[in-house]
Motif scaffolding. Sequence first.
Motif, PDB file in Angstrom:
ATOM      1  N   MET A  13     126.427  44.624  -1.884  1.00 53.18           N
ATOM      2  CA  MET A  13     126.692  45.694  -2.853  1.00 53.18           C
ATOM      3  C   MET A  13     126.851  47.052  -2.170  1.00 53.18           C
ATOM      4  SD  MET A  13     124.882  46.004  -6.499  1.00 53.18           S
ATOM      5  CE  MET A  13     123.732  47.298  -6.164  1.00 53.18           C
ATOM      6  N   ARG A  14     126.325  47.171  -0.971  1.00 51.04           N
ATOM      7  CA  ARG A  14     126.375  48.412  -0.201  1.00 51.04           C
ATOM      8  C   ARG A  14     125.791  49.574  -1.008  1.00 51.04           C
ATOM      9  NH1 ARG A  14     125.194  46.863   3.017  1.00 51.04           N
ATOM     10  NH2 ARG A  14     125.728  48.472   4.507  1.00 51.04           N
ATOM     11  N   SER A  15     124.510  49.524  -1.222  1.00 49.69           N
ATOM     12  CA  SER A  15     123.881  50.598  -1.985  1.00 49.69           C
ATOM     13  C   SER A  15     122.515  50.927  -1.394  1.00 49.69           C
ATOM     14  CB  SER A  15     123.742  50.170  -3.446  1.00 49.69           C
ATOM     15  OG  SER A  15     123.230  51.222  -4.211  1.00 49.69           O
ATOM     16  N   CYS A  59     113.842  50.106   5.082  1.00 49.51           N
ATOM     17  CA  CYS A  59     114.637  49.087   4.369  1.00 49.51           C
ATOM     18  C   CYS A  59     113.860  47.826   4.014  1.00 49.51           C
ATOM     19  CB  CYS A  59     115.812  48.665   5.231  1.00 49.51           C
ATOM     20  SG  CYS A  59     117.083  49.877   5.160  1.00 49.51           S
ATOM     21  N   TYR A  60     112.823  47.521   4.813  1.00 47.99           N
ATOM     22  CA  TYR A  60     112.059  46.292   4.546  1.00 47.99           C
ATOM     23  C   TYR A  60     110.745  46.602   3.820  1.00 47.99           C
ATOM     24  CZ  TYR A  60     115.447  44.116   7.627  1.00 47.99           C
ATOM     25  OH  TYR A  60     116.629  43.663   8.168  1.00 47.99           O
ATOM     26  N   SER A  61     110.668  47.765   3.165  1.00 54.83           N
ATOM     27  CA  SER A  61     109.396  48.202   2.573  1.00 54.83           C
ATOM     28  C   SER A  61     108.844  47.224   1.544  1.00 54.83           C
ATOM     29  CB  SER A  61     109.562  49.581   1.924  1.00 54.83           C
ATOM     30  OG  SER A  61     110.462  49.496   0.827  1.00 54.83           O
ATOM     31  N   THR A 104     122.410  51.701   3.930  1.00 54.36           N
ATOM     32  CA  THR A 104     121.735  52.651   4.823  1.00 54.36           C
ATOM     33  C   THR A 104     122.290  52.643   6.238  1.00 54.36           C
ATOM     34  OG1 THR A 104     120.062  50.977   4.994  1.00 54.36           O
ATOM     35  CG2 THR A 104     119.512  52.917   3.721  1.00 54.36           C
ATOM     36  N   ARG A 105     123.034  51.600   6.561  1.00 55.95           N
ATOM     37  CA  ARG A 105     123.573  51.519   7.915  1.00 55.95           C
ATOM     38  C   ARG A 105     124.378  52.784   8.229  1.00 55.95           C
ATOM     39  NH1 ARG A 105     125.636  46.690  10.795  1.00 55.95           N
ATOM     40  NH2 ARG A 105     127.191  47.380  12.265  1.00 55.95           N
ATOM     41  N   GLU A 106     125.333  53.102   7.349  1.00 56.58           N
ATOM     42  CA  GLU A 106     126.158  54.282   7.607  1.00 56.58           C
ATOM     43  C   GLU A 106     125.329  55.566   7.504  1.00 56.58           C
ATOM     44  OE1 GLU A 106     128.157  56.423   5.004  1.00 56.58           O
ATOM     45  OE2 GLU A 106     127.166  55.632   3.233  1.00 56.58           O
TER      46      GLU A 106
END
Length: 394
Positions: free
Chosen positions: A254-256, A211-213, A102-104
């Motif tokens: 994993m970058r997902s 992201c921390y849900s 989600t960073r990008e």
Amino acid sequence: MKLAQTRLQQLGPYPFERLSALFSGPSQNSQLEPIDAGAGEPRLPLPAFVQPTLDEHIGGFSRYPSTRGDIGLRQAIARWLERRYNLNGIDPNRNVLTANGTREALFAAAHALINPEADEKPYVLMPNPMYQIYLGAAVTAGGIPYLLPCEAENGFEPRLETVPEDVWRRTALVYVCSPSNPTGWVAEAAYFEHLLKLADEHDFYVLSDECYSEIYWQTPPAGLLEVAAGLGRSDFERCLVFNSLSKRSALPGMRSGLIAGDAELIERFAKLRSYTGSATPLPLQHVAIQAWQDEEHVQQHLTGYRASLRAFFDEYGTENIPSGSFFCWLPVENDEAFAVAAYEQQAVTILPGNYLGATNDQSYNPGSGYVRVALVDGPEKAAELARRLKAVKA
Ligand SMILES: Cc1ncc(COP(=O)(O)O)c(C=O)c1O
């Protein structure tokens, strides 16, 4: 002005670069085993499904993944959102995109959604302190960051009441982070409702970083899409949410991640990604499908995070347990001095809070006077970390 000068030059170095610079002089206590509580990187064993799924789909490395993400993954994401937030009718083709983390996506979203050539430069509202990507995105996309201070006396809520009418009029986007990195604040449904009312009044979009849900102390945090649906906005107008397997499944490498919401905004975002984005490799997308379908590993992680928080605060001696996330946001006299002392005396790496904040026109940085401590190494290390931090003399 130099022709090659870019908006990027308005940004300072990223917090972890500042941290490396801060620790380049002092030396870490070599008598103790180091504890790295600086980065928010979960350190847990791989979920059991990762290796067999990779083995099965390894051939996918010989193919380009499609920019939007495999339809199987978008379906798994849509069904997860429906289960988690009691929604129905999430269309994996219109309402969902995948992202290489989600960073990008959080960064690119501002570039897809704001108009830097508007008569008046648009504002991008964000909490302060914040995940620094929002700041970088706002500046490089040609917006003006408008900082919403998050302070202890208001439970670290980014206060919407403080925004002047003139700023609302020129607001293009509002970033929300719930559960919040770094403060642990969690938005109530009423917060999102209020924000959506303002979004309609002033014509802006809400970008909700969730992201921390799946990491929370008591009740599962509300999500923007569920609040929107509850208000009858089943098309999720003006809403985009961002979520990730990095924290939920402890798979940051994993970058997902996912982007979901308003079909029109998803389309604009997909267009930008067709020029700039590259999707997660296919074998990893298959692992991601498993990860969104399985709650058992997520529950195990949650049990571990709660145990770490309990262990830390039992030892540290205050009841500042965050409502969400695995970060402790601890008040200290001088955050940089405290971080250096923790490193030198106790071999502990933590992040000075001011690195996660921005300084406003009145030279005020609400991150100053706090340190961020990431509890990512299990309960025993968490207790040890608390003991060492208590012993720091700064
Ligand atoms: C608040 C917040 N949002 C987004 C991210 C990005 O996570 P990823 O790109 O791994 O999905 C992070 C990572 O630390 C974060 O803390």
